[in-house]
Design an enzyme around this catalytic site. Structure first.
Site, PDB file in Angstrom:
ATOM      1  CD  GLU A 198       0.396  82.837 -30.421  1.00 12.87           C
ATOM      2  OE1 GLU A 198      -0.703  82.286 -30.207  1.00 12.87           O
ATOM      3  OE2 GLU A 198       1.015  83.464 -29.555  1.00 12.87           O
ATOM      4  CE  LYS A 212      -9.509  80.709 -34.545  1.00 13.18           C
ATOM      5  NZ  LYS A 212     -10.085  79.419 -34.202  1.00 13.18           N
ATOM      6  NE  ARG A 250     -15.371  79.192 -26.421  1.00 14.65           N
ATOM      7  CZ  ARG A 250     -15.157  80.016 -27.418  1.00 14.65           C
ATOM      8  NH1 ARG A 250     -14.238  79.742 -28.312  1.00 14.65           N
ATOM      9  NH2 ARG A 250     -15.849  81.110 -27.545  1.00 14.65           N
ATOM     10  CD  GLU A 306      -7.707  75.434 -29.629  1.00 11.63           C
ATOM     11  OE1 GLU A 306      -7.731  76.272 -28.707  1.00 11.63           O
ATOM     12  OE2 GLU A 306      -8.671  75.240 -30.390  1.00 11.63           O
ATOM     13  CG  PHE A 314      -2.570  79.913 -27.090  1.00 10.69           C
ATOM     14  CD1 PHE A 314      -3.254  80.820 -26.303  1.00 10.69           C
ATOM     15  CD2 PHE A 314      -3.255  78.818 -27.603  1.00 10.69           C
ATOM     16  CE1 PHE A 314      -4.599  80.640 -26.018  1.00 10.69           C
ATOM     17  CE2 PHE A 314      -4.602  78.635 -27.329  1.00 10.69           C
ATOM     18  CZ  PHE A 314      -5.272  79.545 -26.538  1.00 10.69           C
ATOM     19  NE  ARG A 335     -16.428  86.875 -29.603  1.00  6.46           N
ATOM     20  CZ  ARG A 335     -15.991  85.637 -29.813  1.00  6.46           C
ATOM     21  NH1 ARG A 335     -14.950  85.416 -30.562  1.00  6.46           N
ATOM     22  NH2 ARG A 335     -16.614  84.622 -29.275  1.00  6.46           N
TER      23      ARG A 335
END
Ligand code: AMP
Length: 556
Positions: free
Chosen positions: A243, A245, A265, A294, A332, A404
């Site tokens: 995708e 960014k 976030r 986003e 997303f 992460r």
């Protein structure tokens, strides 16, 4: 009930801070937690995590505390701060000087907490004086160690290494269940206090009963940096989707009926800043939903604008305010639909559901490359369209909140690091009234210490520096000559030409030609890059330069 003394809490913090061994910390913490009464659990956790100011909006800052301590003691605070280098330690030393060690500790945790609640409830014209009066009264009853931890918990700098992770491990030790189970309850509830409370009062069942609730945000899943497109693709044996960014603000949007809340976030509510996005989301005709996407700024032709255009840099901390330029959202991910949590579904399934509901709203484009070359062309396309790079996602990966990992890999055109400002020097000439040379800090791998990686005065406009100066002064901890040292709170994204080894800074590295790309109001010090990230970039850079042998010896 509720008789645990504040001095016992202070001794706990000292003891945990003294040992570097994780197992020992867990043992000490577990013993303490087990002895607490039900109603003490919440207050202890608030103090332990240094969150009283954030939770209760006390309205007392470092300046106020210094004023109170100086009034009580007649001593100059800065002398003790310079000597000890730590705010709480300075208070302790001062209290010894004025013989407060003669005080027999009697404050209870509950009492101190209730006084803080009282402080937070004071509003109106003379609130500052009234608030400071209550804090003065508490400190008048405190011995040196108690005073140290009362002020530390207000300024939020505990420095004993107790974070959510250690609390989770302690609870797993106490309940004898897999820490993953507790972690999951934490990540889907977003509330460590609730998890500990349920676990300590109801045991395993309490933990297992914790469920996701709409309008309680989940911690976002995050991406690691990949060194190359090839690496990212081969890591998942080609089973990836790519995708764009997008360079904007991450948004987690919850909708039930006509109610919509947008979380940043950091899980802050930013709904009021984006009324047009709320309108867009309302077009999705489902009972309840949580999606992620986003938010980006766009120019008149609809071309994406870099992130910093989206932020109006108001003087206040993390104030994400709509700047007046048009914005769009590109979704997303989908995490929840009509009462069902979807995070355990693989990416490709979630994506399919997203596209189904996404007919009314824009979803970020997805591309499944057959060959490496296709992926590389797609990357070039992303850059030419004005995006930051690409995200390579493992198509069979679940959504793991708050981690992460390698299931999402980001590849950017320009390497940047997110760093935190730890100090600043007054400028010269035109900039003599501003703090203009900024010291940049990076996190160590244990997330306990911040180290310097260099300084820069490039990248920000005079107007931005002017605003930043005010903010930095309000975060000041100490001063040495023309340099002030500040609480590490303001995160900046930094571009640089090269990473060099350097004995000048305690990180052992320096950034050559560093310049600020933008202030990241949406990030906090927990989000900044680590020394391992830096070492990886250094390794990659050196590999490119053909210096493999040299770094093998020194780094690996
Ligand atoms: P970074 O802030 O550099 O760690 O990159 C991760 C961020 O990229 C996420 O938190 C999102 O805000 C953002 N992002 C942009 N496009 C995407 C995408 N297609 N998928 C996931 N995250 C994205």
């Amino acid at each position: 009930m509720g008789k645990t003394l504040f001095i016992d809490f202070s001794l706990l913090c000292e003891e945990i801070g003294k040992t570097a061994k994780r197992k020992e910390k867990i043992k000490i913490l577990s013993d303490f937690l087990l002895k607490l009464d039900k109603e003490e659990i919440g207050p202890v956790l608030t103090f332990l995590l240094g969150k009283i100011s954030a939770e209760k909006k006390l309205g007392i800052r470092e300046g106020g505390i210094i004023r109170i301590i100086e009034k009580i003691s007649g001593k100059r605070f800065s002398d003790f701060l310079a000597k000890t280098g730590d705010f709480g330690e300075a208070v302790k030393e001062i209290f010894y000087e004025i013989n407060r060690d003669k005080i027999k500790p009697a404050l209870t945790i509950k009492e101190v907490y209730e006084e803080f609640v009282r402080i937070s409830e004071i509003k109106g014209d003379f609130s500052k004086e009234e608030k400071e009066k209550i804090l003065t009264d508490i400190l008048e009853r405190a011995n040196p160690l108690e005073a140290k931890y009362i002020v530390k918990s207000i300024i939020g700098e505990m420095r004993h290494g107790v974070k959510e992770g250690l609390l989770i491990e302690s609870l797993s030790f106490i309940l004898n269940i897999d820490k993953k189970e507790i972690e999951r309850s934490f990540l889907i509830s977003g509330d460590i206090k609730k998890v500990l409370f349920e676990g300590l009062t109801r045991g395993k069942d309490g933990i297992r009963d914790i469920e996701f609730k709409i309008f309680n945000p989940l911690f976002p899943m995050l991406a690691e940096t990949a060194n190359s497109i090839e690496e990212a693709i081969s890591l998942h044996k080609g089973k990836v989707a790519i995708e764009y960014k997008l360079d904007g603000i991450r948004a987690q949007i919850h909708k039930e009926g006509e109610k919509v809340i947008i979380f940043s976030r950091n899980l802050e509510n930013i709904t009021d800043s984006f009324p047009e996005i709320v309108k867009e989301i309302k077009k999705i005709k489902v009972e309840s939903i949580v999606v992620e996407g986003e938010i980006i700024g766009v120019d008149r032709e609809g071309k994406p604008l870099p992130f910093q255009y989206l932020m109006r840099r108001a003087g206040r901390k993390r104030d994400i305010t709509f700047s007046g330029i048009p914005v769009k959202i590109f979704l997303f991910d989908i995490l929840f639909l009509n009462g069902k949590l979807l995070i355990d579904l693989p990416y490709c399934e979630r994506r399919r559901l997203l596209e189904e509901i996404g007919r009314e709203i824009q979803v970020v484009e997805k591309f499944e490359p057959e060959r490496l070359e296709d992926a590389e062309n797609y990357f070039e396309k992303a850059i030419s369209l004005g995006h930051e790079g690409i995200m390579v996602k493992n198509i069979s990966s679940p959504y793991i909140p708050g981690t992460r990992g390698k299931n999402w890999l980001k590849i950017k055109k320009i390497n940047t690091l997110d760093l935190v400002i730890i100090g600043a020097e007054w400028g010269y000439g035109r900039r003599k009234n501003y703090l203009s040379d900024l010291y940049l800090g990076i996190m160590d791998d244990e997330k306990r210490k911040i180290m310097c990686v260099g300084k820069t005065f490039k990248g920000l406009s005079d107007e931005e520096l002017k605003n930043l100066t005010g903010r930095l002064l309000s975060l000041k901890i100490s001063q040495k000559g023309r340099t002030i040292f500040v609480k590490p709170e303001i995160v900046v994204e930094v571009i640089f030409d090269e990473i060099q080894k350097s004995p000048v800074y305690d990180s052992g590295f320096a950034l050559r030609f560093a310049r600020i790309k933008g202030i990241r109001e949406d990030k906090g010090k927990q989000d900044i890059n680590t020394i391992s990230d830096l070492k990886n970039l250094y390794k990659k850079q050196s590999l490119l330069k053909g210096k493999y042998e040299e770094i093998q010896g020194s780094l690996l």
